[in-house]
Write a protein that holds these residues in place. Sequence first.
Motif, PDB file in Angstrom:
ATOM      1  N   LEU A 184      -2.725   6.429  14.077  1.00 34.50           N
ATOM      2  CA  LEU A 184      -3.523   5.191  14.066  1.00 34.50           C
ATOM      3  C   LEU A 184      -4.094   4.841  15.445  1.00 34.50           C
ATOM      4  O   LEU A 184      -5.288   4.565  15.590  1.00 34.50           O
ATOM      5  CB  LEU A 184      -2.647   4.038  13.558  1.00 34.50           C
ATOM      6  CG  LEU A 184      -3.252   2.630  13.639  1.00 34.50           C
ATOM      7  CD1 LEU A 184      -4.368   2.483  12.617  1.00 34.50           C
ATOM      8  CD2 LEU A 184      -2.193   1.579  13.428  1.00 34.50           C
ATOM      9  N   VAL A 185      -3.239   4.856  16.438  1.00 35.94           N
ATOM     10  CA  VAL A 185      -3.623   4.323  17.753  1.00 35.94           C
ATOM     11  C   VAL A 185      -4.805   5.071  18.400  1.00 35.94           C
ATOM     12  O   VAL A 185      -5.730   4.424  18.890  1.00 35.94           O
ATOM     13  CB  VAL A 185      -2.383   4.287  18.683  1.00 35.94           C
ATOM     14  CG1 VAL A 185      -2.782   3.922  20.100  1.00 35.94           C
ATOM     15  CG2 VAL A 185      -1.356   3.303  18.146  1.00 35.94           C
ATOM     16  N   LEU A 196      -8.095  13.038   2.746  1.00 40.29           N
ATOM     17  CA  LEU A 196      -7.044  13.656   3.563  1.00 40.29           C
ATOM     18  C   LEU A 196      -5.722  13.856   2.822  1.00 40.29           C
ATOM     19  O   LEU A 196      -5.113  14.920   2.906  1.00 40.29           O
ATOM     20  CB  LEU A 196      -6.794  12.799   4.820  1.00 40.29           C
ATOM     21  CG  LEU A 196      -7.948  12.698   5.811  1.00 40.29           C
ATOM     22  CD1 LEU A 196      -7.591  11.727   6.928  1.00 40.29           C
ATOM     23  CD2 LEU A 196      -8.254  14.055   6.405  1.00 40.29           C
ATOM     24  N   SER A 197      -5.294  12.809   2.122  1.00 37.27           N
ATOM     25  CA  SER A 197      -3.955  12.846   1.514  1.00 37.27           C
ATOM     26  C   SER A 197      -3.725  14.037   0.585  1.00 37.27           C
ATOM     27  O   SER A 197      -2.651  14.654   0.643  1.00 37.27           O
ATOM     28  CB  SER A 197      -3.678  11.538   0.769  1.00 37.27           C
ATOM     29  OG  SER A 197      -3.652  10.464   1.654  1.00 37.27           O
ATOM     30  N   ASN A 212     -12.067   2.008   3.096  1.00 36.12           N
ATOM     31  CA  ASN A 212     -11.341   2.686   4.163  1.00 36.12           C
ATOM     32  C   ASN A 212     -10.083   3.374   3.633  1.00 36.12           C
ATOM     33  O   ASN A 212      -9.794   4.534   3.968  1.00 36.12           O
ATOM     34  CB  ASN A 212     -10.967   1.659   5.242  1.00 36.12           C
ATOM     35  CG  ASN A 212     -11.065   2.237   6.635  1.00 36.12           C
ATOM     36  OD1 ASN A 212     -11.293   3.417   6.807  1.00 36.12           O
ATOM     37  ND2 ASN A 212     -10.880   1.403   7.627  1.00 36.12           N
ATOM     38  N   GLU A 244     -11.706  -0.112  12.009  1.00 34.37           N
ATOM     39  CA  GLU A 244     -12.117   1.114  12.680  1.00 34.37           C
ATOM     40  C   GLU A 244     -11.852   2.296  11.750  1.00 34.37           C
ATOM     41  O   GLU A 244     -11.261   2.131  10.687  1.00 34.37           O
ATOM     42  CB  GLU A 244     -11.344   1.290  14.001  1.00 34.37           C
ATOM     43  CG  GLU A 244      -9.851   1.387  13.864  1.00 34.37           C
ATOM     44  CD  GLU A 244      -9.163   0.045  13.754  1.00 34.37           C
ATOM     45  OE1 GLU A 244      -9.700  -0.957  14.240  1.00 34.37           O
ATOM     46  OE2 GLU A 244      -8.081   0.007  13.160  1.00 34.37           O
ATOM     47  N   TYR A 289       0.835  -1.215   0.000  1.00 36.84           N
ATOM     48  CA  TYR A 289       0.000   0.000   0.000  1.00 36.84           C
ATOM     49  C   TYR A 289       0.868   1.263   0.000  1.00 36.84           C
ATOM     50  O   TYR A 289       0.478   2.292  -0.559  1.00 36.84           O
ATOM     51  CB  TYR A 289      -0.910  -0.031   1.232  1.00 36.84           C
ATOM     52  CG  TYR A 289      -1.834   1.142   1.363  1.00 36.84           C
ATOM     53  CD1 TYR A 289      -2.712   1.492   0.340  1.00 36.84           C
ATOM     54  CD2 TYR A 289      -1.842   1.917   2.517  1.00 36.84           C
ATOM     55  CE1 TYR A 289      -3.566   2.568   0.465  1.00 36.84           C
ATOM     56  CE2 TYR A 289      -2.701   2.992   2.655  1.00 36.84           C
ATOM     57  CZ  TYR A 289      -3.557   3.314   1.617  1.00 36.84           C
ATOM     58  OH  TYR A 289      -4.396   4.385   1.748  1.00 36.84           O
ATOM     59  N   ASN A 334      -4.599   6.029   7.359  1.00 35.22           N
ATOM     60  CA  ASN A 334      -4.317   5.464   6.039  1.00 35.22           C
ATOM     61  C   ASN A 334      -3.938   6.537   5.023  1.00 35.22           C
ATOM     62  O   ASN A 334      -3.528   6.211   3.911  1.00 35.22           O
ATOM     63  CB  ASN A 334      -5.532   4.686   5.534  1.00 35.22           C
ATOM     64  CG  ASN A 334      -5.633   3.330   6.182  1.00 35.22           C
ATOM     65  OD1 ASN A 334      -4.718   2.897   6.863  1.00 35.22           O
ATOM     66  ND2 ASN A 334      -6.755   2.671   6.000  1.00 35.22           N
ATOM     67  N   ALA A 335      -4.107   7.781   5.391  1.00 37.94           N
ATOM     68  CA  ALA A 335      -3.658   8.852   4.499  1.00 37.94           C
ATOM     69  C   ALA A 335      -2.135   8.990   4.539  1.00 37.94           C
ATOM     70  O   ALA A 335      -1.530   9.449   3.570  1.00 37.94           O
ATOM     71  CB  ALA A 335      -4.306  10.170   4.902  1.00 37.94           C
ATOM     72  N   ILE A 336      -1.539   8.584   5.658  1.00 35.65           N
ATOM     73  CA  ILE A 336      -0.091   8.790   5.834  1.00 35.65           C
ATOM     74  C   ILE A 336       0.744   7.971   4.835  1.00 35.65           C
ATOM     75  O   ILE A 336       1.678   8.520   4.232  1.00 35.65           O
ATOM     76  CB  ILE A 336       0.325   8.449   7.284  1.00 35.65           C
ATOM     77  CG1 ILE A 336      -0.491   9.283   8.282  1.00 35.65           C
ATOM     78  CG2 ILE A 336       1.818   8.660   7.499  1.00 35.65           C
ATOM     79  CD1 ILE A 336      -0.220  10.750   8.258  1.00 35.65           C
ATOM     80  N   SER A 361      -9.533   7.693   3.043  1.00 30.88           N
ATOM     81  CA  SER A 361      -8.413   8.479   3.572  1.00 30.88           C
ATOM     82  C   SER A 361      -7.572   9.075   2.452  1.00 30.88           C
ATOM     83  O   SER A 361      -7.147  10.231   2.525  1.00 30.88           O
ATOM     84  CB  SER A 361      -7.525   7.600   4.450  1.00 30.88           C
ATOM     85  OG  SER A 361      -8.264   7.052   5.501  1.00 30.88           O
ATOM     86  N   ARG A 392     -10.014   5.054  10.101  1.00 34.76           N
ATOM     87  CA  ARG A 392      -8.567   5.057   9.919  1.00 34.76           C
ATOM     88  C   ARG A 392      -8.059   6.253   9.105  1.00 34.76           C
ATOM     89  O   ARG A 392      -7.662   6.093   7.949  1.00 34.76           O
ATOM     90  CB  ARG A 392      -8.129   3.770   9.224  1.00 34.76           C
ATOM     91  CG  ARG A 392      -8.170   2.576  10.105  1.00 34.76           C
ATOM     92  CD  ARG A 392      -7.341   1.504   9.524  1.00 34.76           C
ATOM     93  NE  ARG A 392      -6.806   0.671  10.569  1.00 34.76           N
ATOM     94  CZ  ARG A 392      -5.704  -0.020  10.464  1.00 34.76           C
ATOM     95  NH1 ARG A 392      -4.991   0.046   9.372  1.00 34.76           N
ATOM     96  NH2 ARG A 392      -5.289  -0.770  11.455  1.00 34.76           N
ATOM     97  N   PRO A 393      -8.063   7.398   9.710  1.00 39.65           N
ATOM     98  CA  PRO A 393      -7.449   8.527   9.005  1.00 39.65           C
ATOM     99  C   PRO A 393      -5.950   8.320   8.799  1.00 39.65           C
ATOM    100  O   PRO A 393      -5.352   8.981   7.948  1.00 39.65           O
ATOM    101  CB  PRO A 393      -7.733   9.716   9.920  1.00 39.65           C
ATOM    102  CG  PRO A 393      -8.024   9.143  11.244  1.00 39.65           C
ATOM    103  CD  PRO A 393      -8.613   7.788  11.004  1.00 39.65           C
TER     104      PRO A 393
END
Lengths: 171, 69
Positions: free
Chosen positions: B28-29, A96-97, A88, B42, A23, B47-49, A92, B44-45
């Motif tokens: 994440l946490v 966001l990205s 999901n 859950e 990913y 996942n943008a990273i 994101s 998961r913002p």
Amino acid sequence: MIGDFFGGVSPGDIFGFFANLAYGWIPYKVWELIGRGQSPVSRSPLNILKYVIACLVASVLCADLVGWADNVLVIRPFAMLGNVIIFNNMASALALSPFILAAVYPRVKKGRMLYTDVMPEVKLKPVGIRATGFAMLIAGETGRLDFRKSAFDRLVGADVSARVDDSRSIR
Amino acid sequence: MSELRLMWRNTRMVVLCAISAALYAAVLVPFKVVPLIPGVTELRPANAIPIVCSFLFGPARRGVPRSAT
């Protein structure tokens, strides 16, 4: 793995490691091929489409790997998990990205901290090889769509047949 | 694929890898307590990273992998 220690570790996490590695690995490899040296923060419609493609390809590969592994290990069904992960990841990646990239990318580039600046010794392979790899990736993910559909049909079919059995037993 | 091996010889790439992983874990946490589907995943913002770090740091984006993304 750190996230798993806060939510429960399972055998599927081993595959999750490689799935999330992909990913993070796929977007810049795809961008190197289809981006043609342009910045990912460019706002032209074509570049936005390329960005979405790069994110989608990475998300689908991640979802396929995790979903397949969890399905094989009988932890969670592929039909459910695969789609949830794509949603999901894409939520994101699209919500966001782009904003983080727009804020950070020019500064990182100015500071010469992009990976192309840090590792100039890495040379790109010929376009033909990279395009072949990309085509194989797309073909594999498209093929998995069929598997995802059949897995979903099995899931729904099993559910329906279970309800029929229940209704018969009640009668 | 070779860059995944070569990056470990570059100190700055190793540092960027560690920073990416720490950033991912830090986002994440806290959101582990916000489930989308209980027992599956859950919100998961974080996942943008990986996407951001992938475009910025390329092979240094190792992140903090996990199964139920």
